[in-house]
Design an enzyme around this catalytic site. Structure first.
Site, short mmCIF file in Angstrom:
data_model
loop_
_atom_site.label_atom_id
_atom_site.label_comp_id
_atom_site.label_asym_id
_atom_site.label_seq_id
_atom_site.Cartn_x
_atom_site.Cartn_y
_atom_site.Cartn_z
CD GLU A 150 -8.61 117.67 33.77
OE1 GLU A 150 -8.43 118.73 34.39
OE2 GLU A 150 -8.95 117.66 32.56
CD GLU A 311 -4.30 120.10 34.72
OE1 GLU A 311 -5.15 120.89 34.23
OE2 GLU A 311 -4.12 118.95 34.28
#
Length: 681
Positions: A150, A311
């Site tokens: 991320e 995710e």
């Protein structure tokens, strides 16, 4: 094909055995088997464990876990662990620590705290990637590389400032050109030495304004700093990617993106990713159409290539203001929504709940109670069983659309740093209004950049295309002249890629294509409304609709007026126009209309071009999309309602892949939060 080495929809998620004692590991293996978990993401935040000091590397725990997972038939998505540097590195090499927007140097803590232009960070992160790749290059469990985690956030340290000067010099060549594109004569900003250029922060050009937006006195400088920071983080990714590719050239490499994440230009990033992966975290009240648009945006980053859902939570999140549970059936429903829109994996954060720190209340397949007798585990196991039965039927299939929505990060940055006309103008929200109207009608849309091949689409929509980059206007003219239909909106065609106004009248380079001239732009107060008055019953629309936020005051230069404003001093001026251009036509929506206008107008515009919904009709809250593989069509029908809903297949017939249920066409009913995957005959 991402799944070639394990030909099914991968099912698994982030696993952190480095946070647990070994007796837990065996129990996890037992429960993974019960849940159908076949891929685990390892090593995301284990840098400090793997490298306790500058010279020592210890992968003993990772060796053991790689072997254990392989023995259990579980593949590994191996992360490089570089998303959080170790404490010793911050102490010994303080240049790795970021400086924030207000000029304060961070201390060790949190994550995403590494300066992308730190020589120490680049050296040690690349070395870690090399060590891992060299060690595990031949390990049979290794399926895919996961670089860092991320990426995001900006830094304003001296290293970044120096690197920014170099970036600007490489982009523009001379200070004369810098002064031109930044309009530096304004407020006495003319630069005579490269060293005079500083980072735009709260100490120089920027500040936090209304609604948390970043305001700036110099849009050109601030726009380039965002480009530079996105490029800087991308360079860190590329260094690690190149390191692992040296040892495993045939293994795919990715990093997890975050949908419409403003910091980074994902179109630029996707060019350096073998497969796009992203993390999907809608709230309980997030419209399903918004989540669908994010999936389509991620799929569009690489021209429609299937992506990884890296995710999602099995149940609740921990970082939203209100962390609601996913109601029964919602996890399965949202997982299949991702698959319906191009995902070839269904993966979670996390497989086992953390015992402490800020993510201990983030949902997991294995809850704190530690056994399989929970609602969440039962739902996860049921989904795992279903995905196993689907086999390879859906993987590497394509989603087909005849409508494209143009989306651009640099346009987003520039638009929301504009000093006017209104703080209410939010780029993603405006794009979603158009997407939502198509979604409700069951009409598929790709979300793509202006670099995409537009010839594949019958309709191209560019909401609020404030910035017209070099060559884009000519490309749109060519597309429309050849028979395409182009739609754009209020506050479009205003500036070039440097945020300099295109002189000669709005909408700048789009003026000839659209056949209009926008003389003024009115910003309405939040409580103000105007009216769109439809002329001569065009499209069979209602006589009038509300509009708000922004109104362009336009004159026609060849375009035909389809609707006008109903109120204020510009009553009677055009609000909706269409311009014949070659064999196609270009539409201009001059104001922000109420949702019902787009929901009624866009499907009619599509129907005129032979673009039809996937089903004849459907209850509100029923989503449909289509994946195609080897000539076979798979229709997904997803009911986002808690109660049963109906849909009309028309003359389409087929059988549900999940249940074997035959669907003979015509009306059908779907239980609340249920899913059908119909292989059409």
């Amino acid at each position: 094909m991402i799944n070639a080495s394990k030909p099914k929809i991968w099912y698994g998620g982030d696993y952190n055995p480095d946070q647990w004692e070994k007796p837990v590991w065996d129990e996890d293996m037992r429960m993974f088997k019960l849940a159908g978990i076949d891929v685990a993401t390892l090593n995301v935040f284990a840098w400090a464990k793997n490298q306790p000091d500058e010279e020592t590397y210890d992968f003993g725990w990772l060796d053991e876990m790689m072997d254990k997972l392989h023995a259990e038939g579980v593949g590994v998505c191996l992360a490089t662990s570089t998303a959080a540097h170790p404490a010793w590195m911050a102490r010994k090499y303080p240049d790795v620590l970021r400086v924030d927007f207000n000029g304060r140097k961070r201390k060790f803590g949190g994550r995403h705290n590494s300066c992308p232009n730190s020589p120490a960070y680049r050296k040690y992160s690349t070395r870690m990637a090399e060590k891992l790749a060299e060690r595990y290059k031949d390990h049979p469990a290794l399926l895919v590389w996961h670089i860092s985690n991320e990426y995001g956030g900006y830094c304003y340290c001296d290293n970044c400032e120096a690197a920014f000067r170099d970036w600007v010099k490489a982009r523009y060549g001379t200070l004369d050109e810098v002064n031109r594109v930044w309009n530096a004569a304004f407020w006495g900003h003319t630069f005579h030495d490269w060293e005079d250029i500083v980072s735009p922060s709260s100490l120089s050009e920027e500040w936090y304004g209304a609604n948390g937006r970043t305001e700036t006195t110099f849009q050109g400088i601030s726009l380039d700093y965002r480009r530079f920071q996105s490029d800087s983080l991308l360079e860190c990714y590329k260094l690690e990617c190149d390191a692992v590719k040296t040892y495993t050239p045939d293994l795919p490499v990715t990093t997890n993106l975050m949908g419409a994440f403003k910091d980074l230009d994902y179109y630029k990033w996707a060019k350096h990713m073998d497969v796009v992966s992203w993390d999907n975290y809608p709230a309980l009240d997030t419209p399903p159409s918004y989540t669908a648009m994010m999936h389509d945006l991620m799929r569009g980053l690489k021209g429609g290539q299937p992506f990884m859902l890296m995710e999602q939570t099995p149940s609740q999140q921990n970082w939203q203001p209100y962390n609601s549970l996913k109601r029964p059936g919602v996890m399965r429903l949202w997982s299949y929504q991702a698959v319906a829109r191009g995902a070839d994996t269904v993966m979670f954060f996390q497989l086992r709940r953390s015992v402490g720190a800020c993510e201990k209340y983030h949902g997991a397949v294995i809850e704190h109670v530690g056994h399989e007798n929970t609602r969440v585990f039962r739902e996860c196991a049921a989904l795992g069983e279903e995905l196993g039965k689907l086999g390879d039927a859906l993987i590497d299939s394509a989603v087909k659309a005849k409508v494209a929505i143009l989306f651009d990060w640099e346009n987003w940055w520039a638009l929301e740093m504009s000093s006017g006309p209104t703080i209410a103008l939010r780029y993603v929200d405006e794009a979603h209004k158009f997407y939502d109207a198509l979604y409700r009608a069951g009409i598929a849309a790709d979300v793509v950049s202006a670099e995409a091949d537009l010839d594949a689409y019958d309709l191209v929509i560019a909401p609020v295309m404030y910035m017209t980059k070099r060559g884009v206007a000519a490309k749109l003219e060519q597309y429309t002249r050849a028979g395409g239909t182009f739609v754009t909106t209020y506050f479009s065609g205003i500036v070039d890629e440097n945020d300099l106004v295109t002189l000669g009248g709005y909408p700048g380079e789009l003026r000839s294509l659209l056949g209009i001239w926008a003389e003024e732009i009115d910003a309405l107060l939040p409580e103000q409304r105007n009216r769109i008055v439809v002329k001569d019953g065009a499209f069979g629309l209602k006589p009038e609709y509300e509009c708000s936020m922004i109104c362009d005051l336009i004159h026609t230069e060849g375009a035909e007026v389809k609707a006008v404003y109903g109120d204020d001093f510009y009553a009677g001026m055009p609000a909706l126009t269409v311009n014949k251009f070659g064999d196609g036509e270009a539409w201009y929506v001059a104001t922000s209309p109420e949702p019902s206008f787009l929901q009624e107008w866009l499907p009619k515009l599509c129907a005129e071009r032979g673009i039809e919904p996937l089903v004849a009709s459907a209850s509100e809250g029923v989503e449909t999309t289509l994946r195609v593989k080897d000539g076979k069509e798979y229709l997904f029908v997803l009911n986002h309602n808690a109660q049963a809903a109906s849909f009309d297949l028309g003359n389409r017939v087929g059988a549900d892949l999940l249940t074997g249920r035959e669907l003979p066409g015509g009306m059908a009913e779907l239980a609340g939060r249920d899913v059908l995957i119909v292989r059409l005959k």
